[in-house]
Scaffold this motif. Structure first.
Motif, short mmCIF file in Angstrom:
data_model
loop_
_atom_site.label_atom_id
_atom_site.label_comp_id
_atom_site.label_asym_id
_atom_site.label_seq_id
_atom_site.Cartn_x
_atom_site.Cartn_y
_atom_site.Cartn_z
N LEU A 9 0.85 -1.20 0.00
CA LEU A 9 0.00 0.00 0.00
C LEU A 9 0.88 1.24 0.00
N ASP A 10 0.50 2.22 -0.81
CA ASP A 10 1.29 3.44 -0.97
C ASP A 10 0.44 4.65 -0.62
N PRO A 14 -2.36 6.34 -6.12
CA PRO A 14 -3.79 6.55 -6.40
C PRO A 14 -4.67 5.66 -5.52
N LEU A 15 -5.73 6.23 -5.05
CA LEU A 15 -6.68 5.52 -4.20
C LEU A 15 -7.14 4.23 -4.86
N VAL A 16 -7.45 4.31 -6.17
CA VAL A 16 -8.04 3.15 -6.86
C VAL A 16 -7.10 1.94 -6.80
N ASN A 18 -4.68 1.31 -4.59
CA ASN A 18 -4.58 0.81 -3.21
C ASN A 18 -5.84 0.03 -2.81
N MET A 19 -6.98 0.59 -3.15
CA MET A 19 -8.24 -0.06 -2.76
C MET A 19 -8.39 -1.41 -3.45
N VAL A 22 -6.50 -3.95 -1.46
CA VAL A 22 -7.14 -4.31 -0.18
C VAL A 22 -8.36 -5.20 -0.44
N LEU A 59 -15.64 -2.09 2.82
CA LEU A 59 -14.71 -1.69 1.75
C LEU A 59 -15.46 -1.44 0.46
N LEU A 62 -17.44 1.73 0.50
CA LEU A 62 -16.54 2.88 0.35
C LEU A 62 -16.11 3.04 -1.11
N LEU A 66 -15.43 4.20 -7.11
CA LEU A 66 -14.20 3.82 -7.81
C LEU A 66 -14.43 2.71 -8.84
N ILE B 10 -13.77 10.55 -2.69
CA ILE B 10 -13.45 9.17 -3.05
C ILE B 10 -13.48 9.08 -4.58
N GLU B 11 -12.34 9.37 -5.18
CA GLU B 11 -12.21 9.37 -6.64
C GLU B 11 -10.97 8.56 -7.00
N PRO B 12 -10.96 7.99 -8.21
CA PRO B 12 -9.85 7.11 -8.58
C PRO B 12 -8.47 7.75 -8.38
N ASP B 13 -8.32 9.04 -8.79
CA ASP B 13 -7.01 9.68 -8.75
C ASP B 13 -6.71 10.41 -7.45
N ALA B 14 -7.63 10.36 -6.51
CA ALA B 14 -7.32 10.91 -5.19
C ALA B 14 -6.16 10.10 -4.63
N THR B 15 -5.33 10.72 -3.81
CA THR B 15 -4.29 9.90 -3.18
C THR B 15 -4.91 9.10 -2.04
N PHE B 16 -4.23 8.03 -1.71
CA PHE B 16 -4.69 7.17 -0.61
C PHE B 16 -4.75 7.99 0.67
N ARG B 27 -16.31 9.52 9.13
CA ARG B 27 -16.77 8.43 10.00
C ARG B 27 -16.69 8.81 11.48
N ILE B 63 -8.21 0.15 7.25
CA ILE B 63 -7.93 0.16 5.80
C ILE B 63 -6.78 1.13 5.50
N VAL B 66 -1.79 2.75 7.08
CA VAL B 66 -0.45 3.10 6.59
C VAL B 66 -0.29 4.62 6.37
#
Lengths: 150, 154
Positions: A9-10, A14-16, A18-19, A22, A59, A62, A66, B10-16, B27, B63, B66
């Motif tokens: 995980l980084d 990009p969120l996508v 990483n998700m 998971v 998950l 959330l 995505l 919550i978008e694909p290119d958002a950073t984790f 939450r 989740i 990290v």
């Protein structure tokens, strides 16, 4: 039941991506219980499968934005599984109380209910398998994600 | 049961890490929004809603673990787990009493158990009230929001 650690995980990635990592691990965790969960006597494994379903469901809820409609649909499927496993767990708690107090009519009634719920769970799991749930979700996770043009 | 709030960003290119911050903020606020309802024993849904919200908070903290400074994350997560446990202790007798009231006409001899469960409910309610006061003194909500901000800042 401790959740499996997800490698790679980084925080700045990009969120996508990483998700996706998971979700694939949590999906695998859920399926890890499928054989043992078919035996209604495996109280611990059914409880652990419920926890695994809960983690995956949160998950997927959330991740709706995505991975689109399949993620949303999958969240509902997993919720339904979680619900029936939850009812089985409630029966197990009530059975423990009934046995401790010698409440035989309550124990008998709850055993019957638990058996019916477990049958319902195995039907639901079989239906999920026939529907190709895992393959469809994995395909949706691996599909190219539409990105907004900037 | 209350529906989960949508989490902004919550978008694909958002950073984790940006998603982590947004998720924990949203939450955490959801959990504490139920604070006033939760000690009312005539409203069992308040406890249920706060418990589900706490599970969702715990889920996003795990989740996105990290993305947060380890020590602060560990401390906050331990307290969120403690809150989940004390809410569970409060909720469990509600579920059992509900089930027993459905069975009362079909199954005999449940009165003593029902009375015990009501006592358990009252005891669990006191422990929940004490835990909520302790978390308030310890500023758990504020620390969760600071934790979220730290994810963005790193």
């Amino acid at each position: 039941m401790k959740a499996r650690k997800v490698k790679g995980l980084d925080p700045d990635g990009p969120l996508v991506d990483n998700m996706r990592r998971v979700i694939l691990v949590r999906l695998d965790e859920l399926y890890g219980f499928e054989d043992k969960a078919r035996d209604p006597a495996n109280v611990e494994e059914l409880h652990d499968m419920r926890i695994a379903a809960k983690r995956l469901r949160y998950l997927l809820e959330l991740s709706g934005p995505l991975f689109g409609a399949e993620a949303k649909r999958s969240a509902k499927v997993v919720k339904s599984l979680q619900d029936v496993l939850g009812e089985i767990h409630d029966c197990d708690e009530l059975l423990e109380v009934a046995h401790a107090r010698g409440l035989d009519p309550l124990a008998a009634h709850t055993h019957g209910r638990r058996a019916r719920l477990h049958e319902s769970f195995t039907r639901e799991w079989d239906s999920l398998e026939e529907d190709g749930f895992r393959d469809r979700l994995e395909a949706a996770l691996r599909a190219d994600v539409p990105r907004e043009e900037k | 049961m209350a529906k989960a709030r949508d989490i902004p960003g919550i978008e694909p290119d958002a950073t984790f890490r940006d998603a982590a911050a947004s998720a924990v903020e949203t939450r955490a606020e959801e959990v504490f929004a139920f604070r006033d309802r939760v000690l009312d024993t005539s409203d069992i849904e308040g406890v249920h809603d706060m418990r589900v919200a706490t599970r969702r908070l715990r889920a996003v903290m795990e989740i996105f673990a990290v993305c947060f400074p380890k020590k602060q994350h560990r401390r906050a997560l331990d307290q969120v787990k403690e809150l989940a446990d004390v809410l569970g202790e409060r909720r469990d007798p509600d579920v059992m009493l509900d089930r027993l009231s459905e069975l009362a006409e079909e199954v005999e001899g449940l009165e003593e158990l029902q009375a015990e469960l009501r006592e358990r409910q009252a005891g669990a309610n006191e422990r929940l009230a004490a835990a909520l006061e302790r978390f308030e003194r310890d500023r758990l909500r504020e620390r969760l929001l600071v934790l979220a901000a730290e994810a963005r800042a790193e």
